[in-house]
Design an enzyme around this catalytic site. Structure first.
Site, mmCIF file in Angstrom:
data_model
loop_
_atom_site.group_PDB
_atom_site.id
_atom_site.type_symbol
_atom_site.label_atom_id
_atom_site.label_comp_id
_atom_site.label_asym_id
_atom_site.label_seq_id
_atom_site.Cartn_x
_atom_site.Cartn_y
_atom_site.Cartn_z
ATOM 1 C CE1 TYR A 166 18.468 -44.663 2.661
ATOM 2 C CE2 TYR A 166 16.687 -46.144 3.276
ATOM 3 C CZ TYR A 166 17.334 -45.374 2.317
ATOM 4 O OH TYR A 166 16.840 -45.311 1.036
ATOM 5 N N PRO A 167 19.029 -48.452 7.681
ATOM 6 C CG PRO A 167 18.640 -49.066 9.906
ATOM 7 C CD PRO A 167 19.068 -47.909 9.050
ATOM 8 C CD GLN A 206 20.920 -50.801 -5.688
ATOM 9 O OE1 GLN A 206 21.811 -50.735 -6.521
ATOM 10 N NE2 GLN A 206 19.948 -51.671 -5.794
ATOM 11 C CB SER A 244 9.126 -47.001 -0.582
ATOM 12 O OG SER A 244 10.318 -47.550 -1.072
HETATM 13 O O1 76R Z 1 17.803 -57.333 -9.543
HETATM 14 C C1 76R Z 1 18.101 -56.268 -9.014
HETATM 15 O O2 76R Z 1 18.822 -56.184 -8.016
HETATM 16 C C2 76R Z 1 17.540 -55.007 -9.579
HETATM 17 C C3 76R Z 1 16.224 -54.704 -9.047
HETATM 18 C C4 76R Z 1 16.259 -54.293 -7.584
HETATM 19 C C5 76R Z 1 15.959 -55.097 -6.476
HETATM 20 C C6 76R Z 1 15.537 -56.541 -6.446
HETATM 21 C C7 76R Z 1 16.594 -52.982 -7.060
HETATM 22 C C8 76R Z 1 16.979 -51.913 -7.836
HETATM 23 N N1 76R Z 1 16.454 -52.991 -5.694
HETATM 24 C C9 76R Z 1 16.106 -54.266 -5.311
HETATM 25 C C10 76R Z 1 15.895 -54.728 -4.017
HETATM 26 MN MN1 76R Z 1 16.525 -51.389 -4.463
HETATM 27 N N2 76R Z 1 16.688 -49.810 -3.226
HETATM 28 C C11 76R Z 1 16.192 -49.747 -1.934
HETATM 29 C C12 76R Z 1 16.243 -48.386 -1.502
HETATM 30 O O3 76R Z 1 14.365 -45.533 0.461
HETATM 31 C C13 76R Z 1 13.640 -46.428 -0.025
HETATM 32 O O4 76R Z 1 12.420 -46.218 -0.264
HETATM 33 C C14 76R Z 1 14.204 -47.786 -0.326
HETATM 34 C C15 76R Z 1 15.729 -47.873 -0.184
HETATM 35 C C16 76R Z 1 16.808 -47.639 -2.526
HETATM 36 C C17 76R Z 1 17.066 -46.153 -2.542
HETATM 37 C C18 76R Z 1 17.069 -48.549 -3.611
HETATM 38 C C19 76R Z 1 17.643 -48.186 -4.823
HETATM 39 N N3 76R Z 1 15.949 -52.555 -2.884
HETATM 40 C C20 76R Z 1 15.828 -53.915 -2.904
HETATM 41 C C21 76R Z 1 15.553 -54.373 -1.562
HETATM 42 C C22 76R Z 1 15.383 -55.834 -1.130
HETATM 43 C C23 76R Z 1 13.927 -56.152 -1.207
HETATM 44 C C24 76R Z 1 13.580 -57.600 -1.099
HETATM 45 O O5 76R Z 1 14.402 -58.488 -1.372
HETATM 46 O O6 76R Z 1 12.393 -57.857 -0.711
HETATM 47 C C25 76R Z 1 15.497 -53.249 -0.756
HETATM 48 C C26 76R Z 1 15.259 -53.210 0.730
HETATM 49 C C27 76R Z 1 15.728 -52.118 -1.607
HETATM 50 C C28 76R Z 1 15.728 -50.807 -1.174
HETATM 51 N N4 76R Z 1 17.128 -50.252 -6.054
HETATM 52 C C29 76R Z 1 17.361 -50.687 -7.356
HETATM 53 C C30 76R Z 1 17.674 -48.978 -5.948
HETATM 54 C C31 76R Z 1 18.275 -48.605 -7.212
HETATM 55 C C32 76R Z 1 19.013 -47.295 -7.478
HETATM 56 C C33 76R Z 1 18.066 -49.663 -8.080
HETATM 57 C C34 76R Z 1 18.492 -49.761 -9.534
HETATM 58 C C35 76R Z 1 19.818 -50.475 -9.606
HETATM 59 C C36 76R Z 1 20.325 -50.581 -11.010
HETATM 60 O O7 76R Z 1 19.629 -51.108 -11.876
HETATM 61 O O8 76R Z 1 21.473 -50.106 -11.199
#
Ligand code: 76R
Length: 270
Positions: A166-167, A206, A244
């Site tokens: 999903y976007p 993810q 979120s």
């Molecule tokens: O440095 C890192 O990449 C780890 C911290 C992290 C960031 C910066 C991270 C971890 N995410 C990051 C950025 Mn995420 N993520 C989503 C969704 O449905 C929803 O409510 C949101 C959809 C999921 C399910 C998810 C999962 N993440 C982002 C960003 C960019 C934001 C920005 O730059 O402003 C989005 C849009 C986003 C959305 N996130 C994690 C996860 C999971 C499972 C992790 C843990 C990953 C790990 O440590 O293995």
């Protein structure tokens, strides 16, 4: 052709199609066989291209029938494969129903070494620099982060059966304007988000790809899982997290099942 390769990362295309079964039924058995061979050979060619991955999946629900996720550095190659995939089963068999274009990207909020030392090792774990425990923990962090940084930009996607795409964008309205927040405030909020995410380690893979200026939303979210319950649980739990709850806006959700091509053809009644 001069390659159009990003300074960093790969181009990513999510492609969704409907199948026109009435056109397909006009094909002779031989023509149908030839079409499937053409697609099979194209998939093999794509997968044999350096640094290129192609996921093939059957879409659950009639939002689409067939889905591809293509990751490759050169946009000319991505674009050429995309056009060929659309035509691979013959003209008018595949009709695009949805697509998304993005780039893999490093995270803006990844914990730096200095932050890990002051915030986690010293403040939280009360470790003294130069002790054996401190050094081991820091080495573990370095290893983890090297792997993680390279995974975000150059991911290797596994063949886990459930693909969720999903976007999404960050809200920009009134008090809830993500882009009006300072970097530290955003970093703190993202740390809460990441804490939840990490509890799904091993169950959810993810991949967040950036699409600001490239497509309608700001990011594409691709989640891989072995169990649909884990997809539902993570998305539900994150809805309560401030990032979120307050700032996220979502597009349509697509669920696919990764299948090898022979099974995919059967599933799609081709
Ligand atoms: O440095 C890192 O990449 C780890 C911290 C992290 C960031 C910066 C991270 C971890 N995410 C990051 C950025 Mn995420 N993520 C989503 C969704 O449905 C929803 O409510 C949101 C959809 C999921 C399910 C998810 C999962 N993440 C982002 C960003 C960019 C934001 C920005 O730059 O402003 C989005 C849009 C986003 C959305 N996130 C994690 C996860 C999971 C499972 C992790 C843990 C990953 C790990 O440590 O293995």
């Amino acid at each position: 052709m001069i390659p159009l390769t990003p300074k960093e990362g790969w181009h990513v295309l999510h492609l969704f199609y409907h199948i026109d079964h009435s056109q397909w039924s006009l094909f002779t058995e031989e023509e149908q066989r030839q079409s499937k061979t053409r697609l099979t050979e194209l998939v093999q060619e794509i997968r044999a291209t350096p640094d290129t991955q192609l996921l093939t999946f059957s879409v659950v629900s009639p939002k689409a029938d067939l889905g591809f996720m293509l990751l490759t550095p050169d946009l000319h190659i991505a674009n050429s494969f995309e056009k060929q995939l659309t035509l691979s089963l013959g003209p008018e068999i595949l009709t695009p129903s949805y697509s998304y274009f993005s780039l893999t990207e490093p995270s803006e909020y990844t914990t730096t070494r200095e932050q890990y030392i002051t915030e986690t090792l010293v403040a939280e774990k009360k470790l003294k620099p130069d002790t054996a425990e401190f050094i081991t923990e820091l080495e573990d962090f370095d290893k983890r982060m090297t792997h993680y940084r390279s995974y975000r930009v150059y991911p290797q996607l596994p063949d886990w059966p459930v693909v969720c795409f999903y976007p999404m964008s960050k809200r920009r309205s009134g008090e809830d304007n993500w882009y009006a927040l300072g970097y530290e405030a955003r970093r703190e909020l993202m740390a809460g988000h990441a804490r939840i995410g990490r509890t799904y380690s091993g169950r959810i893979l993810q991949l967040i790809t950036g699409s600001t200026g490239l497509d309608e939303h700001e990011w594409g979210v691709t989640l891989l899982a072995r169990d649909t319950v884990d997809i539902k649980a993570i998305v539900y739990e994150m809805r309560f997290d401030e990032v979120s709850a307050r700032y996220a806006e979502f597009g349509d959700f697509y669920i696919g099942l990764q299948l090898p091509l022979d099974q995919l053809f059967k599933r799609l009644c081709l």
